[in-house]
Design an enzyme around this catalytic site. Structure first.
Site, PDB file in Angstrom:
ATOM      1  N   SER A   1      -2.959 -25.024  25.302  1.00 59.63           N
ATOM      2  CA  SER A   1      -3.940 -25.341  24.250  1.00 59.63           C
ATOM      3  C   SER A   1      -4.124 -24.141  23.327  1.00 59.63           C
ATOM      4  O   SER A   1      -4.263 -24.299  22.110  1.00 59.63           O
ATOM      5  CB  SER A   1      -5.283 -25.723  24.881  1.00 59.63           C
ATOM      6  OG  SER A   1      -5.137 -26.866  25.683  1.00 59.63           O
ATOM      7  N   ALA A   2      -4.115 -22.938  23.889  1.00 63.44           N
ATOM      8  CA  ALA A   2      -4.244 -21.728  23.071  1.00 63.44           C
ATOM      9  C   ALA A   2      -3.066 -21.635  22.100  1.00 63.44           C
ATOM     10  O   ALA A   2      -3.244 -21.306  20.919  1.00 63.44           O
ATOM     11  CB  ALA A   2      -4.286 -20.492  23.969  1.00 63.44           C
TER      12      ALA A   2
ATOM     13  N   GLY B   1      -2.169 -22.938  34.477  1.00 66.79           N
ATOM     14  CA  GLY B   1      -3.013 -22.068  35.294  1.00 66.79           C
ATOM     15  C   GLY B   1      -4.496 -22.358  35.214  1.00 66.79           C
ATOM     16  O   GLY B   1      -5.301 -21.658  35.828  1.00 66.79           O
ATOM     17  N   GLY B   2      -4.899 -23.361  34.444  1.00 70.39           N
ATOM     18  CA  GLY B   2      -6.335 -23.635  34.294  1.00 70.39           C
ATOM     19  C   GLY B   2      -7.001 -22.714  33.288  1.00 70.39           C
ATOM     20  O   GLY B   2      -8.220 -22.609  33.236  1.00 70.39           O
TER      21      GLY B   2
ATOM     22  N   ASP C   1      -8.886 -29.258  25.280  1.00 70.50           N
ATOM     23  CA  ASP C   1      -9.095 -27.801  25.364  1.00 70.50           C
ATOM     24  C   ASP C   1      -8.607 -27.041  24.132  1.00 70.50           C
ATOM     25  O   ASP C   1      -8.650 -25.808  24.116  1.00 70.50           O
ATOM     26  CB  ASP C   1      -8.351 -27.238  26.594  1.00 70.50           C
ATOM     27  CG  ASP C   1      -9.129 -27.452  27.882  1.00 70.50           C
ATOM     28  OD1 ASP C   1     -10.318 -27.825  27.814  1.00 70.50           O
ATOM     29  OD2 ASP C   1      -8.536 -27.236  28.962  1.00 70.50           O
TER      30      ASP C   1
ATOM     31  N   ALA D   1      -5.979 -22.833  29.911  1.00 67.18           N
ATOM     32  CA  ALA D   1      -5.724 -23.460  28.608  1.00 67.18           C
ATOM     33  C   ALA D   1      -4.669 -22.717  27.791  1.00 67.18           C
ATOM     34  O   ALA D   1      -4.793 -22.604  26.567  1.00 67.18           O
ATOM     35  CB  ALA D   1      -7.022 -23.608  27.807  1.00 67.18           C
TER      36      ALA D   1
ATOM     37  N   LYS E   1      -8.964 -18.969  28.254  1.00 64.29           N
ATOM     38  CA  LYS E   1     -10.369 -19.237  28.601  1.00 64.29           C
ATOM     39  C   LYS E   1     -10.521 -19.380  30.110  1.00 64.29           C
ATOM     40  O   LYS E   1      -9.549 -19.708  30.823  1.00 64.29           O
ATOM     41  CB  LYS E   1     -10.900 -20.495  27.908  1.00 64.29           C
ATOM     42  CG  LYS E   1     -10.188 -21.812  28.283  1.00 64.29           C
ATOM     43  CD  LYS E   1     -10.689 -22.494  29.547  1.00 64.29           C
ATOM     44  CE  LYS E   1      -9.869 -23.716  29.945  1.00 64.29           C
ATOM     45  NZ  LYS E   1     -10.076 -24.204  31.306  1.00 64.29           N
TER      46      LYS E   1
HETATM   47  O1  C5P Z   1      -6.761 -33.332  26.766  1.00 60.93           O
HETATM   48  P1  C5P Z   1      -5.647 -32.891  27.650  1.00 60.93           P
HETATM   49  O2  C5P Z   1      -4.327 -33.481  27.240  1.00 60.93           O
HETATM   50  O3  C5P Z   1      -5.604 -31.429  27.851  1.00 60.93           O
HETATM   51  O4  C5P Z   1      -5.964 -33.498  29.100  1.00 60.93           O
HETATM   52  C1  C5P Z   1      -4.976 -33.546  30.096  1.00 60.93           C
HETATM   53  C2  C5P Z   1      -5.367 -34.555  31.160  1.00 60.93           C
HETATM   54  O5  C5P Z   1      -6.475 -34.055  31.906  1.00 60.93           O
HETATM   55  C3  C5P Z   1      -5.811 -35.907  30.657  1.00 60.93           C
HETATM   56  O6  C5P Z   1      -4.723 -36.747  30.438  1.00 60.93           O
HETATM   57  C4  C5P Z   1      -6.683 -36.397  31.810  1.00 60.93           C
HETATM   58  O7  C5P Z   1      -5.894 -36.861  32.884  1.00 60.93           O
HETATM   59  C5  C5P Z   1      -7.337 -35.104  32.295  1.00 60.93           C
HETATM   60  N1  C5P Z   1      -8.662 -34.901  31.658  1.00 60.93           N
HETATM   61  C6  C5P Z   1      -9.716 -35.700  32.034  1.00 60.93           C
HETATM   62  N2  C5P Z   1     -10.942 -35.512  31.451  1.00 60.93           N
HETATM   63  C7  C5P Z   1     -11.138 -34.527  30.540  1.00 60.93           C
HETATM   64  C8  C5P Z   1     -10.077 -33.668  30.162  1.00 60.93           C
HETATM   65  C9  C5P Z   1      -8.839 -33.889  30.748  1.00 60.93           C
HETATM   66  O8  C5P Z   1      -9.561 -36.605  32.860  1.00 60.93           O
HETATM   67  N3  C5P Z   1     -12.349 -34.375  30.005  1.00 60.93           N
END
Ligand code: C5P
Length: 312
Positions: free
Chosen positions: A116-117, A110-111, A149, A113, A21
């Site tokens: 997550s994918a 890489g931003g 994500d 996801a 994404k």
């Molecule tokens: O949900 P995920 O594990 O991918 O998020 C990784 C990190 O990104 C979280 O631990 C948090 O530090 C940051 N994050 C955030 N706010 C979000 C999504 C991610 O601060 N809405």
């Protein structure tokens, strides 16, 4: 809603293709008590894919990553796809095992996801392999527990994400968008980028409690107005990503100079997405960017594309 597992016989393996994404808008609000930031984002699935194959095993869960990016992946237990299979097994009381193989093409950290994918692909592949009777809503709920994500790659297309980004509503978008993606040599850790965002943004008071996606951008997407979309792309994390990797500023500038309709860091970066008017313009832009040497790798992609799909 029909069960995903309906009418399948016993399966030896299930192969799922799952897209990366980019975020066309990423509007960040204050930090919440749980440490996450309140987001309003527009997700857009693009034609860069990982493939996740779930192979039947008598017992236990294992995971292997293949492809040129494999050596950038940490231990098996840290892999979100492995954790996705464990979560599904525990939720549905599955006794059978699985061996997951991931053919990795989406950049790591890489931003886009990518991790997550893979988790989304593992959920879908294992749900079919084990015939657990989960529908799309069930898988989306499990996906949200794995990470903010993870739900979107199951859904694909174009969607607005609220909350941590995991509360999805499909968004309308007309036509095909042509992107040039500039990959960086090294990744950025999402928590680091959010932490730098907090430093740069100052107190939480100055940020909206409930950020909203830009209405003008939603309307330009519905109308399929590529040039307007290009001018309205927005990412509140861009300054933070550029501050952690200053070379990104030169890459963004080079793409704009080379005629991109829009240039934006994707998610927490460092991948940069450039929007082109059409396919020939995207090819020209990719050639131009490659010759300037401002990116580790330059790739063409289109969007929106469907979410995780069973290939066989
Ligand atoms: O949900 P995920 O594990 O991918 O998020 C990784 C990190 O990104 C979280 O631990 C948090 O530090 C940051 N994050 C955030 N706010 C979000 C999504 C991610 O601060 N809405």
């Amino acid at each position: 809603m029909t069960s995903l597992a309906e009418s399948w016989g016993t399966l030896d393996q299930v192969r799922v293709r799952v897209p990366a994404k980019i975020n066309l808008a990423l509007c960040v609000g204050g930090r919440r008590p749980d440490g996450y930031h309140e987001l309003a984002t527009i997700f857009h699935a693009v034609s860069i894919y990982d493939e996740v194959t779930a192979i039947s095993a008598p017992t236990g869960i294992s995971c292997e990553v293949n492809g040129p990016l494999a050596d950038r992946i940490g231990s098996m237990e840290d892999n979100l796809a492995y954790r996705a299979a464990c979560l599904l097994r525990d939720e549905y009381g599955v006794s059978q095992g699985v061996h997951l193989t991931i053919d990795k093409r989406i950049p790591v950290a890489g931003g886009m996801a990518g991790g997550s994918a893979d988790a989304a692909g593992a959920l879908l592949a294992c749900a079919h392999l084990w015939q657990v009777g989960a529908n799309q809503q069930d898988l989306l709920a499990l996906a949200a527990r794995l990470g903010a994500d993870v739900p979107f790659p199951l859904m694909g297309g174009c969607a607005v994400g609220l909350g941590r980004g995991e509360t999805l509503t499909p968004a309308l978008s007309r036509g095909v968008f042509h992107w040039v993606l500039a990959f960086a040599a090294t990744g950025l850790a999402t928590p680091d980028v959010f932490a730098r965002f907090d430093q740069l943004a100052g107190t939480a008071k100055s940020r909206p409690a409930r950020p909203e996606v830009p209405r003008a951008l939603m309307m330009a997407l519905v109308a399929g107005q590529t040039d307007r979309v290009g001018g309205l792309l927005v990412n509140d994390l861009q300054a933070a990503a550029c501050s952690l990797n200053p070379a990104l500023r030169a890459t963004l500038a080079a793409g704009r100079e080379a005629g991109a309709l829009g240039a934006i860091v994707s998610g927490s970066g460092p991948t940069i997405a450039f929007l082109a008017a059409d396919e020939p313009a995207a090819t020209d832009l990719a050639v131009d960017l490659s010759s300037r040497g401002v990116a580790h790798e330059v790739r063409l992609a289109t969007g929106p594309v469907p979410g995780a799909t069973i290939m066989g």
